[in-house]
Motif scaffolding. Structure first.
Motif, PDB file in Angstrom:
ATOM      1  N   LYS A   7     -33.371  20.446 -17.336  1.00  0.00           N
ATOM      2  CA  LYS A   7     -32.696  21.704 -17.043  1.00  0.00           C
ATOM      3  C   LYS A   7     -33.410  22.912 -17.621  1.00  0.00           C
ATOM      4  O   LYS A   7     -33.060  24.045 -17.323  1.00  0.00           O
ATOM      5  N   GLY A   8     -34.385  22.672 -18.471  1.00  0.00           N
ATOM      6  CA  GLY A   8     -35.181  23.776 -18.993  1.00  0.00           C
ATOM      7  C   GLY A   8     -34.720  24.259 -20.351  1.00  0.00           C
ATOM      8  O   GLY A   8     -33.560  24.112 -20.727  1.00  0.00           O
ATOM      9  N   THR A   9     -35.660  24.824 -21.076  1.00  0.00           N
ATOM     10  CA  THR A   9     -35.382  25.457 -22.368  1.00  0.00           C
ATOM     11  C   THR A   9     -35.850  26.901 -22.281  1.00  0.00           C
ATOM     12  O   THR A   9     -37.034  27.141 -22.004  1.00  0.00           O
ATOM     13  N   SER A  10     -34.936  27.816 -22.485  1.00  0.00           N
ATOM     14  CA  SER A  10     -35.281  29.232 -22.409  1.00  0.00           C
ATOM     15  C   SER A  10     -35.800  29.689 -23.771  1.00  0.00           C
ATOM     16  O   SER A  10     -35.108  29.560 -24.781  1.00  0.00           O
ATOM     17  N   LEU A  11     -37.012  30.205 -23.785  1.00  0.00           N
ATOM     18  CA  LEU A  11     -37.640  30.656 -25.025  1.00  0.00           C
ATOM     19  C   LEU A  11     -37.864  32.157 -24.959  1.00  0.00           C
ATOM     20  O   LEU A  11     -38.458  32.656 -24.003  1.00  0.00           O
ATOM     21  N   LEU A  12     -37.391  32.869 -25.942  1.00  0.00           N
ATOM     22  CA  LEU A  12     -37.612  34.305 -26.035  1.00  0.00           C
ATOM     23  C   LEU A  12     -38.316  34.608 -27.349  1.00  0.00           C
ATOM     24  O   LEU A  12     -37.813  34.251 -28.421  1.00  0.00           O
ATOM     25  N   VAL A  13     -39.478  35.216 -27.248  1.00  0.00           N
ATOM     26  CA  VAL A  13     -40.223  35.627 -28.434  1.00  0.00           C
ATOM     27  C   VAL A  13     -40.090  37.135 -28.577  1.00  0.00           C
ATOM     28  O   VAL A  13     -40.412  37.876 -27.649  1.00  0.00           O
ATOM     29  N   THR A  14     -39.611  37.568 -29.717  1.00  0.00           N
ATOM     30  CA  THR A  14     -39.403  38.995 -29.939  1.00  0.00           C
ATOM     31  C   THR A  14     -40.441  39.538 -30.921  1.00  0.00           C
ATOM     32  O   THR A  14     -40.967  38.789 -31.743  1.00  0.00           O
ATOM     33  N   PRO A  15     -40.708  40.839 -30.828  1.00  0.00           N
ATOM     34  CA  PRO A  15     -41.708  41.436 -31.742  1.00  0.00           C
ATOM     35  C   PRO A  15     -41.244  41.383 -33.190  1.00  0.00           C
ATOM     36  O   PRO A  15     -40.058  41.346 -33.466  1.00  0.00           O
TER      37      PRO A  15
END
Lengths: 114, 111
Positions: free
Chosen positions: B103-111
């Protein structure tokens, strides 16, 4: 430079009106796949061709058909689209069958149903 | 049989590490990893074919534990460009050569 090309990028059709999505490839790959991807979900395989050998997934609705007239082109026909068929449709290719074959995806066609 | 991915979502600061897991209830022939950015096509990252195999390029690597029927994707010193949804695709005995995606893994990289 583009290797798997899908047209159109966006398609709007009316409920029940047949629609055809197209995919072409410049990679000369033997295998072509059609996936349906709904919002925030995994791509779901609809069918695939190994050369001219057609393979339909067991749970693909009869409403969905596919044609592969030659190595380069593959079409997805939806005979009577329903609201539940609104999704992104992804075409992919691989050089051959087998576990070591990466799939190359097109940018997809986003289908909307009015 | 759809593989199970964990976590569903993760938020990182730039430079932090992350691990994404993919497990299956069936014996696996291979595990594929793809990254998809919003509105774009999935992009192939790597394939693992053998138990114990590890692969990597840049700061993204993966391992495949055949006995445990699972794979892990490691993102080291994450960059902003790593943001996206990561899918594992598995090939098993009854899938032919088609992939079943998690189903996927949502990855968010922030500054």
């Amino acid at each position: 430079d583009a290797m798997v090309i899908q047209n159109p990028r966006y398609q709007v059709t009316q409920f029940g009106k047949p629609v055809t999505l197209s995919c072409s490839q410049t990679l000369n790959h033997n295998v072509m796949y059609w996936y349906q991807q709904k919002s925030s979900q995994a791509p779901k395989l609809l069918f695939h061709y190994y050369d001219k050998d057609f393979n339909n997934e067991a749970d693909t609705p009869d409403n969905f058909q596919s044609r592969r007239p030659n190595t380069s082109f593959c079409f997805l026909d939806i005979r009577s689209p329903g609201l539940g068929d609104a999704a992104m449709y992804l075409c992919a290719t691989s050089r051959d069958k087998g576990a070591n074959q990466p799939q190359h995806f097109g940018d997809g066609t986003r289908l909307s149903i009015l | 049989q759809q593989p199970v991915q964990s976590p569903q979502a993760v938020i990182l600061r730039e430079g932090e590490d992350a691990v994404i897991n993919c497990s299956s209830s069936k014996a696996l022939y291979s595990v594929h990893w793809y990254r998809q950015k919003h509105g774009e096509a999935p992009i192939f990252l790597m394939i693992l074919l053998k138990g114990g195999e590890q692969k990597g390029h840049d700061k993204i690597s993966a391992s495949f534990n055949e006995k445990k029927q699972q794979s892990s994707l490691y993102l080291t010193a994450s960059q902003l460009s790593y943001s996206g949804t990561y899918f594992c695709g598995t090939e098993s005995a009854n899938s032919g050569y088609a992939l079943n995606f998690g189903k996927g893994t949502s990855l968010l990289v922030t500054p």
